[in-house]
Motif scaffolding. Structure first.
Motif, PDB file in Angstrom:
ATOM      1  N   VAL A   1     -23.610  -9.499 -12.776  1.00 33.61           N
ATOM      2  CA  VAL A   1     -23.268  -8.521 -11.742  1.00 33.61           C
ATOM      3  C   VAL A   1     -21.872  -8.895 -11.229  1.00 33.61           C
ATOM      4  O   VAL A   1     -21.345  -9.956 -11.578  1.00 33.61           O
ATOM      5  CB  VAL A   1     -24.287  -8.526 -10.570  1.00 33.61           C
ATOM      6  N   GLY A   2     -21.288  -8.032 -10.424  1.00 38.75           N
ATOM      7  CA  GLY A   2     -19.961  -8.311  -9.901  1.00 38.75           C
ATOM      8  C   GLY A   2     -19.978  -9.443  -8.880  1.00 38.75           C
ATOM      9  O   GLY A   2     -20.994  -9.693  -8.235  1.00 38.75           O
ATOM     10  N   LYS A   3     -18.846 -10.132  -8.752  1.00 40.05           N
ATOM     11  CA  LYS A   3     -18.757 -11.231  -7.785  1.00 40.05           C
ATOM     12  C   LYS A   3     -18.948 -10.743  -6.355  1.00 40.05           C
ATOM     13  O   LYS A   3     -19.343 -11.509  -5.476  1.00 40.05           O
ATOM     14  CB  LYS A   3     -17.382 -11.913  -7.904  1.00 40.05           C
ATOM     15  N   ASP A   4     -18.638  -9.478  -6.112  1.00 33.72           N
ATOM     16  CA  ASP A   4     -18.798  -8.909  -4.771  1.00 33.72           C
ATOM     17  C   ASP A   4     -20.166  -8.271  -4.588  1.00 33.72           C
ATOM     18  O   ASP A   4     -20.415  -7.574  -3.610  1.00 33.72           O
ATOM     19  CB  ASP A   4     -17.715  -7.859  -4.510  1.00 33.72           C
ATOM     20  N   GLN A   5     -21.043  -8.498  -5.556  1.00 35.17           N
ATOM     21  CA  GLN A   5     -22.395  -7.925  -5.473  1.00 35.17           C
ATOM     22  C   GLN A   5     -23.443  -9.006  -5.221  1.00 35.17           C
ATOM     23  O   GLN A   5     -24.637  -8.777  -5.423  1.00 35.17           O
ATOM     24  CB  GLN A   5     -22.699  -7.160  -6.765  1.00 35.17           C
ATOM     25  N   VAL A   6     -22.983 -10.190  -4.796  1.00 38.76           N
ATOM     26  CA  VAL A   6     -23.900 -11.314  -4.577  1.00 38.76           C
ATOM     27  C   VAL A   6     -23.762 -11.847  -3.159  1.00 38.76           C
ATOM     28  O   VAL A   6     -22.646 -12.041  -2.663  1.00 38.76           O
ATOM     29  CB  VAL A   6     -23.600 -12.485  -5.547  1.00 38.76           C
ATOM     30  N   PHE A   7     -24.887 -12.106  -2.520  1.00 38.39           N
ATOM     31  CA  PHE A   7     -24.919 -12.724  -1.189  1.00 38.39           C
ATOM     32  C   PHE A   7     -25.805 -13.966  -1.281  1.00 38.39           C
ATOM     33  O   PHE A   7     -26.801 -13.959  -2.005  1.00 38.39           O
ATOM     34  CB  PHE A   7     -25.518 -11.718  -0.194  1.00 38.39           C
ATOM     35  N   VAL A   8     -25.430 -15.042  -0.580  1.00 39.09           N
ATOM     36  CA  VAL A   8     -26.292 -16.229  -0.592  1.00 39.09           C
ATOM     37  C   VAL A   8     -26.672 -16.637   0.832  1.00 39.09           C
ATOM     38  O   VAL A   8     -25.916 -16.416   1.786  1.00 39.09           O
ATOM     39  CB  VAL A   8     -25.632 -17.433  -1.305  1.00 39.09           C
ATOM     40  N   GLY A   9     -27.852 -17.231   0.966  1.00 44.98           N
ATOM     41  CA  GLY A   9     -28.327 -17.686   2.272  1.00 44.98           C
ATOM     42  C   GLY A   9     -29.211 -18.914   2.156  1.00 44.98           C
ATOM     43  O   GLY A   9     -29.520 -19.376   1.045  1.00 44.98           O
ATOM     44  N   VAL A  10     -29.616 -19.433   3.312  1.00 41.27           N
ATOM     45  CA  VAL A  10     -30.421 -20.653   3.398  1.00 41.27           C
ATOM     46  C   VAL A  10     -31.884 -20.319   3.069  1.00 41.27           C
ATOM     47  O   VAL A  10     -32.724 -20.178   3.948  1.00 41.27           O
ATOM     48  CB  VAL A  10     -30.272 -21.265   4.803  1.00 41.27           C
ATOM     49  N   GLY A  11     -32.169 -20.155   1.781  1.00 40.26           N
ATOM     50  CA  GLY A  11     -33.484 -19.698   1.350  1.00 40.26           C
ATOM     51  C   GLY A  11     -33.544 -18.181   1.431  1.00 40.26           C
ATOM     52  O   GLY A  11     -32.735 -17.547   2.112  1.00 40.26           O
ATOM     53  N   SER A  12     -34.515 -17.577   0.725  1.00 41.25           N
ATOM     54  CA  SER A  12     -34.577 -16.112   0.764  1.00 41.25           C
ATOM     55  C   SER A  12     -35.026 -15.632   2.142  1.00 41.25           C
ATOM     56  O   SER A  12     -34.767 -14.485   2.517  1.00 41.25           O
ATOM     57  CB  SER A  12     -35.456 -15.539  -0.355  1.00 41.25           C
ATOM     58  N   ASP A  13     -35.652 -16.504   2.938  1.00 41.22           N
ATOM     59  CA  ASP A  13     -35.994 -16.115   4.318  1.00 41.22           C
ATOM     60  C   ASP A  13     -34.730 -15.807   5.120  1.00 41.22           C
ATOM     61  O   ASP A  13     -34.691 -14.854   5.896  1.00 41.22           O
ATOM     62  CB  ASP A  13     -36.777 -17.231   5.025  1.00 41.22           C
ATOM     63  N   ASP A  14     -33.703 -16.602   4.929  1.00 46.49           N
ATOM     64  CA  ASP A  14     -32.442 -16.357   5.620  1.00 46.49           C
ATOM     65  C   ASP A  14     -31.835 -15.036   5.149  1.00 46.49           C
ATOM     66  O   ASP A  14     -31.369 -14.223   5.952  1.00 46.49           O
ATOM     67  CB  ASP A  14     -31.486 -17.526   5.338  1.00 46.49           C
ATOM     68  N   VAL A  15     -31.869 -14.816   3.834  1.00 45.06           N
ATOM     69  CA  VAL A  15     -31.304 -13.589   3.264  1.00 45.06           C
ATOM     70  C   VAL A  15     -32.062 -12.367   3.799  1.00 45.06           C
ATOM     71  O   VAL A  15     -31.462 -11.377   4.230  1.00 45.06           O
ATOM     72  CB  VAL A  15     -31.373 -13.626   1.724  1.00 45.06           C
ATOM     73  N   LEU A  16     -33.384 -12.456   3.792  1.00 46.50           N
ATOM     74  CA  LEU A  16     -34.214 -11.326   4.245  1.00 46.50           C
ATOM     75  C   LEU A  16     -34.041 -11.085   5.750  1.00 46.50           C
ATOM     76  O   LEU A  16     -33.872  -9.947   6.192  1.00 46.50           O
ATOM     77  CB  LEU A  16     -35.686 -11.585   3.909  1.00 46.50           C
TER      78      LEU A  16
END
Lengths: 354, 354
Positions: free
Chosen positions: B74-89
């Protein structure tokens, strides 16, 4: 604009200091510590069992909170930990500031406070620091939804004595008062000793500055059992496992070496005194710093010009294009060698401009 | 109650599975991976320079997001990261669900969804899964403020085919649709391939299950550039530096070893098939699992009784005392040896009870 875009939360994000990675650069722009973490931290890192990483970390980070409690002589239920003090502060805003009345913090202070207030739709007011950048404690006597004071303050570097802090808390018994002490280890006295007296006082600190561990993201707070329980309830409602295993173990190790910690902070304060003297000679003035940075303005060269000139020599300092402080540079206290390089470049530049 | 206590945010926190630490225990209660992280992770840990820990981590975690982008094409601008998927959600709930209309997610699903909705005062409705615990896609056709689907779902372990997911997205073009794929690597197909078609689709995954790194807290999401930018804006408005340096480096290393990843997930799915067969022999029934756990109910022994009996033998499984699922156990698929021990204890207990 698609319909779903209308429901996106509107924010103006905080802009952190740039993190350049240029060979030979001198990085004095984000108030990091120039010295490495305590030697025990490297050993603890080698000792981490990769096999254990398959398991979730302890959500209470008990190893770390207990060590902090023992170190700072507070109860085990009076400590909260988070992913840097930004996490602790953000969580505290979300937890405690749910009144219709505005929360109060100075017009010139850590620039994340208004960002959190906006993010969580918390009304806020910003009483003006006086012309010497000092807090006027009377500004915090009026009815409000909460008070946040950075002490020492940033980017001004000014420390207010504990009796000022106590006076502000004393006048605010109906709301939570947060004292943000990110820089307290460089010359201030912590308000942590007051949590026994005031159950609405939250004192926030960090491993990012005085313990040389910005890269590990460890922040913590002291407060009454009631405050800490409320914070943990909200934390467990957002993300149960925020402290990862490496942060817990390395944090504990950093706390064990009190002598190293004192040596590091004392080296920084010594360098600070010497550099303040040299900056004065070059025509700078600044408040008396109790932090690991100096907030300096020059008698005739605009701050933005100096910022750019330093940058060209790969020396990074922080410049805020904001009302009242746009003629100041926030200069982190680095090693003696780094500060010598800074002074040399400044001296030459100022000489040319005369 | 003090005045300040009235302004504390009211929450009923999520209760994570217990993290016992008993010698000889068998831990099948939090869906951790029984195998260690990829060998390269241990090496990366040894290579981390403790000296660098004094510096803040890269707030964009570029090393990790770029590696994820390349790995998942996927594109580099199509990725987000967080402290576990709980943080992302949690961050996604805060960012995207600001409508007056209720968001929708199944009545039986990951029990953090309603906790986040409560925390951020987001209205929500929970359409009932059918009597086979299947999602009725028509329930998600009505006007709403957002849709969240765990696929495979937890604790049911059921995977819905991509055409069901596509149909739900197709009917929800005015809100953000989140597909939570914490367990997708154990037999499902990711909806990540749909982000090019739908700019309102966010697909969330984690290193905690299939990559054996729950202890490091790494979650990530794929979505259109617009979605990812909005998420990052909110993230930078809360805590600019959430991924610590160790997580970034170890995460990158885990992604490099695709063969190890495939071997681990395949061992787990093989063990799962075998154990399902043996559980059936003992009188259990369960949906077809596409996850690293089995959601099982027994023909005559109540789930709570089995949970307690297993606990006494130091075997921990997850039991939810909740409507419709209070006669089920959620059993993580461990190593073959761990599952043999589980089956042995169950066999003896059921035999006694006959």
């Amino acid at each position: 604009m698609s319909a779903w875009e209308k429901n996106i939360r509107k924010v103006v994000p905080y802009v952190p200091g740039e993190q350049p990675n240029i060979p030979g650069m001198i990085k004095l722009n984000t108030n990091e510590n120039p010295y490495p973490p305590a030697p025990g931290v490297a050993m603890a890192l080698q000792d981490i069992k990769t096999d254990r990483l398959k398991l979730y970390p302890d959500p209470t980070a008990k190893l770390l909170t207990d060590t902090l409690a023992a170190y700072y002589k507070v109860g085990k239920d009076q400590v909260f930990v988070g992913v840097g003090s930004d996490d602790v502060l953000g969580m505290a805003f979300l937890t405690f500031f749910n009144s219709d009345r505005p929360i109060l913090f100075p017009d010139i202070t850590y620039s994340f406070y208004d960002v959190w207030a906006e993010l969580f739709s918390i009304p806020y007011e910003r009483p003006k620091l006086d012309h010497n950048f000092r807090i006027r404690k009377e500004d915090y006597y009026k009815k409000n939804g909460g008070v946040v004071i950075a002490n020492p303050n940033a980017p001004t570097s000014i420390y207010e004595e504990l009796d000022v802090v106590r006076d502000i808390i004393e006048h605010n018994q109906d709301c939570v008062v947060i004292i943000d002490e990110a820089y307290v280890d460089f010359g201030g006295i912590s308000a942590a000793c007051l949590i026994k007296e005031y159950d609405n006082l939250l004192v926030v600190q960090t491993f990012s500055k005085s313990r040389s561990m910005a890269g590990m993201r460890i922040g913590y707070a002291f407060g009454s059992e009631k405050l800490i329980r409320a914070l943990n309830d909200v934390k467990y409602s957002y993300n149960s496992y925020t402290m990862n295993q490496t942060s817990i173990h390395l944090g504990v190790e950093a706390l064990k070496d009190r002598a190293y910690f004192e040596e590091c902070t004392s080296m920084i304060t010594k360098t600070r005194s010497r550099v303040m003297w040299e900056l004065k000679e070059l025509g700078f003035s600044f408040p008396d710093s109790k932090t690991n940075f100096i907030f300096a303005t020059h008698e005739f060269i605009p701050a933005e010009e100096l910022y750019t000139a330093l940058r060209e020599e790969k020396i990074f300092v922080r410049y805020f294009k904001k009302p009242r402080i746009d003629n100041y540079l926030r200069i982190t206290v680095g090693t003696d060698k780094e500060m010598d390089a800074l002074i040399k470049v400044l001296k030459e530049y100022i000489h040319k401009r005369k």
